[in-house]
Design an enzyme around this catalytic site. Sequence first.
Site, mmCIF file in Angstrom:
data_model
loop_
_atom_site.group_PDB
_atom_site.id
_atom_site.type_symbol
_atom_site.label_atom_id
_atom_site.label_comp_id
_atom_site.label_asym_id
_atom_site.label_seq_id
_atom_site.Cartn_x
_atom_site.Cartn_y
_atom_site.Cartn_z
ATOM 1 N N GLU A 433 -1.861 3.378 -2.286
ATOM 2 C CA GLU A 433 -3.101 4.140 -2.548
ATOM 3 C C GLU A 433 -2.795 5.445 -3.272
ATOM 4 O O GLU A 433 -3.490 6.446 -3.089
ATOM 5 C CB GLU A 433 -3.872 4.432 -1.250
ATOM 6 C CG GLU A 433 -4.709 3.296 -0.734
ATOM 7 C CD GLU A 433 -5.821 2.879 -1.683
ATOM 8 O OE1 GLU A 433 -6.234 3.678 -2.544
ATOM 9 O OE2 GLU A 433 -6.255 1.718 -1.569
HETATM 10 C C1 LIG Z 1 3.653 -2.717 0.954
HETATM 11 C C2 LIG Z 1 2.842 -2.409 -0.256
HETATM 12 C C3 LIG Z 1 1.514 -2.752 -0.292
HETATM 13 C C4 LIG Z 1 0.756 -2.535 -1.458
HETATM 14 N N1 LIG Z 1 -0.550 -2.965 -1.512
HETATM 15 C C5 LIG Z 1 -1.184 -2.965 -2.717
HETATM 16 C C6 LIG Z 1 -2.435 -3.640 -2.892
HETATM 17 O O1 LIG Z 1 -3.007 -4.220 -1.955
HETATM 18 N N2 LIG Z 1 -2.994 -3.646 -4.132
HETATM 19 C C7 LIG Z 1 -2.407 -3.041 -5.202
HETATM 20 O O2 LIG Z 1 -2.961 -3.093 -6.282
HETATM 21 N N3 LIG Z 1 -1.229 -2.367 -5.056
HETATM 22 C C8 LIG Z 1 -0.600 -2.317 -3.856
HETATM 23 N N4 LIG Z 1 0.615 -1.703 -3.712
HETATM 24 C C9 LIG Z 1 1.173 -0.992 -4.852
HETATM 25 C C10 LIG Z 1 1.184 0.512 -4.660
HETATM 26 O O3 LIG Z 1 -0.118 1.028 -4.740
HETATM 27 C C11 LIG Z 1 2.150 1.104 -5.717
HETATM 28 O O4 LIG Z 1 3.459 0.743 -5.305
HETATM 29 C C12 LIG Z 1 1.996 2.597 -5.843
HETATM 30 O O5 LIG Z 1 0.776 2.924 -6.444
HETATM 31 C C13 LIG Z 1 3.134 3.218 -6.686
HETATM 32 O O6 LIG Z 1 3.336 2.535 -7.883
HETATM 33 P P1 LIG Z 1 4.821 2.058 -8.274
HETATM 34 O O7 LIG Z 1 5.377 1.315 -7.121
HETATM 35 O O8 LIG Z 1 4.773 1.356 -9.569
HETATM 36 O O9 LIG Z 1 5.654 3.391 -8.418
HETATM 37 P P2 LIG Z 1 5.763 4.292 -9.745
HETATM 38 O O10 LIG Z 1 4.413 4.507 -10.307
HETATM 39 O O11 LIG Z 1 6.813 3.728 -10.627
HETATM 40 O O12 LIG Z 1 6.269 5.675 -9.121
HETATM 41 C C14 LIG Z 1 7.657 5.968 -8.896
HETATM 42 C C15 LIG Z 1 7.779 7.463 -8.561
HETATM 43 O O13 LIG Z 1 7.322 8.222 -9.684
HETATM 44 C C16 LIG Z 1 6.315 9.118 -9.296
HETATM 45 N N5 LIG Z 1 5.304 9.241 -10.354
HETATM 46 C C17 LIG Z 1 4.812 8.261 -11.158
HETATM 47 N N6 LIG Z 1 3.893 8.770 -11.989
HETATM 48 C C18 LIG Z 1 3.787 10.080 -11.721
HETATM 49 C C19 LIG Z 1 3.003 11.153 -12.243
HETATM 50 N N7 LIG Z 1 2.105 10.954 -13.201
HETATM 51 N N8 LIG Z 1 3.173 12.382 -11.715
HETATM 52 C C20 LIG Z 1 4.052 12.596 -10.733
HETATM 53 N N9 LIG Z 1 4.816 11.635 -10.188
HETATM 54 C C21 LIG Z 1 4.686 10.386 -10.680
HETATM 55 C C22 LIG Z 1 5.711 8.547 -8.032
HETATM 56 O O14 LIG Z 1 5.139 9.569 -7.205
HETATM 57 C C23 LIG Z 1 6.915 7.886 -7.369
HETATM 58 O O15 LIG Z 1 7.616 8.816 -6.604
HETATM 59 C C24 LIG Z 1 1.351 -1.880 -2.549
HETATM 60 C C25 LIG Z 1 2.695 -1.493 -2.494
HETATM 61 C C26 LIG Z 1 3.449 -1.778 -1.390
HETATM 62 C C27 LIG Z 1 4.919 -1.413 -1.404
#
Ligand SMILES: Cc1cc2nc3c(=O)[nH]c(=O)nc-3n(C[C@H](O)[C@H](O)[C@H](O)COP(=O)(O)OP(=O)(O)OC[C@H]3O[C@@H](n4cnc5c(N)ncnc54)[C@H](O)[C@@H]3O)c2cc1C
Length: 581
Positions: A433
């Site tokens: 989220e």
């Molecule tokens: C168990 C689990 C359940 C989930 N459930 C769902 C679901 O039901 N539906 C769904 O759609 N998704 C779901 N997700 C996905 C989840 O919402 C994403 O993992 C999350 O939004 C982060 O995206 P990412 O993993 O690609 O990390 P990234 O976006 O690659 O982020 C990596 C790091 O970079 C930082 N970062 C990235 N962009 C910025 C920025 N602009 N400014 C500052 N910092 C930044 C982040 O804070 C983080 O520390 C789930 C994930 C997990 C692990």
Amino acid sequence: MYKPPLREIRFVMHELLGDERLERGYADIDYSGELADNIVEEAAKFAENVLEPLNRPGDQQGARWTPQGVTTPAGFREAYAAYVEAGWTQLPVPSELGGQGMPHVLTSAVEELMFAANMAFYLGTSLAHGAVGAIAASATEEQKAAFVPRLVSGEWMGTMNLTETQAGSDLALIRTRAVPEGDHYRIFGQKIFITYGDHDLTDNIIHLVLARIDGAPEGVKGISLFVVPKFLINADGSRGAPNDLRCLSIEHKLGIHASPTCVMSFGEKDGAIGYLVGAPHTGLAFMFIMMNAARLSVGVQGLAQSERALQQALDWARNRKQGRVSGQPVAIIEHPDVKRMLLSMKARTEAMRVLCYYAALELDRGHREADESVRATSLARAELLIPVVKGWCTETAMEVTSTGVQVHGGMGFIEETGASQFLRDVRITTIYEGTTGIQSNDLIGRKLGRDRGAAMAALIEELLAETGASRSLTPYAEALTTLRDATQSVLRMHADEPARAQAVSVPYLKLCGTVIAGALMARAAAVAEAALSAKPGDAFYEAKLQTCRFYAEQVLPEAIGLARVVKGGAASVTEAKPDLI
Ligand SMILES: Cc1cc2nc3c(=O)[nH]c(=O)nc-3n(C[C@H](O)[C@H](O)[C@H](O)COP(=O)(O)OP(=O)(O)OC[C@H]3O[C@@H](n4cnc5c(N)ncnc54)[C@H](O)[C@@H]3O)c2cc1C
């Protein structure tokens, strides 16, 4: 064992926040403090007796993938059937959609109990509420009739399909395609990390999918929202043929093992049939409608796991004997450092609770108050607080659940005690989220930026006025003044050089949580003091004062360090060379 903190919940809802103010705003339902207590008591029984016994076995067994579909751990299907039978799926849904329309402050209390008892179970059911909200906000009457009643009744569950491998925090990068075909679209693409993307709890699953219609503009302005059912629905409403979608695999995770986290494939053959919800290219806006409630809910998950960790640590510390006092073996709770850890867990957990419920009440008032200007002020305040609730409560929950492990010593590291499950399960809450970094960007960029800090200033002034001339509240007045100064610094940085503000946005978010929740703890202390003068010796209020005092003396001073980072720490980040980190 989990003991639902009913007295504490009643205290926050009624004595501290005065949620009965909502009674006026609910023409359609009969909201009252008594009704709220009855519902919370029933939820507590369900959480304690049905969900909690499945928490540990669910963690050990985990969800399982098979080519035929995903199965949840033993007992989950029966628990879900009982949950539906008891009508819990209807609680937060507006009455015009067939629900009970209960306010966020009450549904947050119910969520706290359910998430505390079994976070992995409740995640799935809570998603259906989001799906109903999105469909109700934007769908046609025909779509609402097809999907909403069976989502509300719990016959079907919903999911949110946003994330793709290359599109996590940055949804502008979504590639899933939607190709128009008659009255529907064909969806092609792969989504990852989809919570309860497949399972055996219901015989149909309603996926909400973000995708790009062919030819749509680049970026977030080209994203549309689609309803994509696992099984198509026949004209008579019965379940039809399987749609062209499947769960390719589930993830092996650090925690919430019982919650299936699915890789979803749409359109391996002719394309999954999906129905556009709302106008083309407005999908993200609809997802944002639900974001407030969803992010509040994740903050509540942090609170819930913290309460579990606290109860377990207290129980352990009262029974584990180590060390001697006056030659006699003592329980570890007698050692000052263990007492400090327990007080720290308790004070932070109670502070999270007041902040979550306060934000929930402001959200309710923002939608329900009769006076338009009160509604606008409350809504702006709720929207300001949501990233703080999501970010601060979940970050704090990691600290609390980790301290819970520490109280157990070596046994905390051993799965047998269960202390580590709370830490493992809660770890995801700072990530999904929107990560804490994304919450803090939202806080300074959108929430402070859009009114130049007006909503924050009004909140600080209101809380400052409460601290008045009372000397015992001086630390809170000082902390609020510190927050006011730091907010001005952040606003200036954001206007001059946004990267500097972003470099300290997470410390600023933590400062907001520490101080605002702290000021609400001061309010709690004042209520407890007044109650004690009428009822001397009451153990609940004495405990409350003891916890509030610890917060003032050992937690609130963290605000000074955070404020210093906010005001003077940005350049050490912005001027740092990435290749030297
Ligand atoms: C168990 C689990 C359940 C989930 N459930 C769902 C679901 O039901 N539906 C769904 O759609 N998704 C779901 N997700 C996905 C989840 O919402 C994403 O993992 C999350 O939004 C982060 O995206 P990412 O993993 O690609 O990390 P990234 O976006 O690659 O982020 C990596 C790091 O970079 C930082 N970062 C990235 N962009 C910025 C920025 N602009 N400014 C500052 N910092 C930044 C982040 O804070 C983080 O520390 C789930 C994930 C997990 C692990």
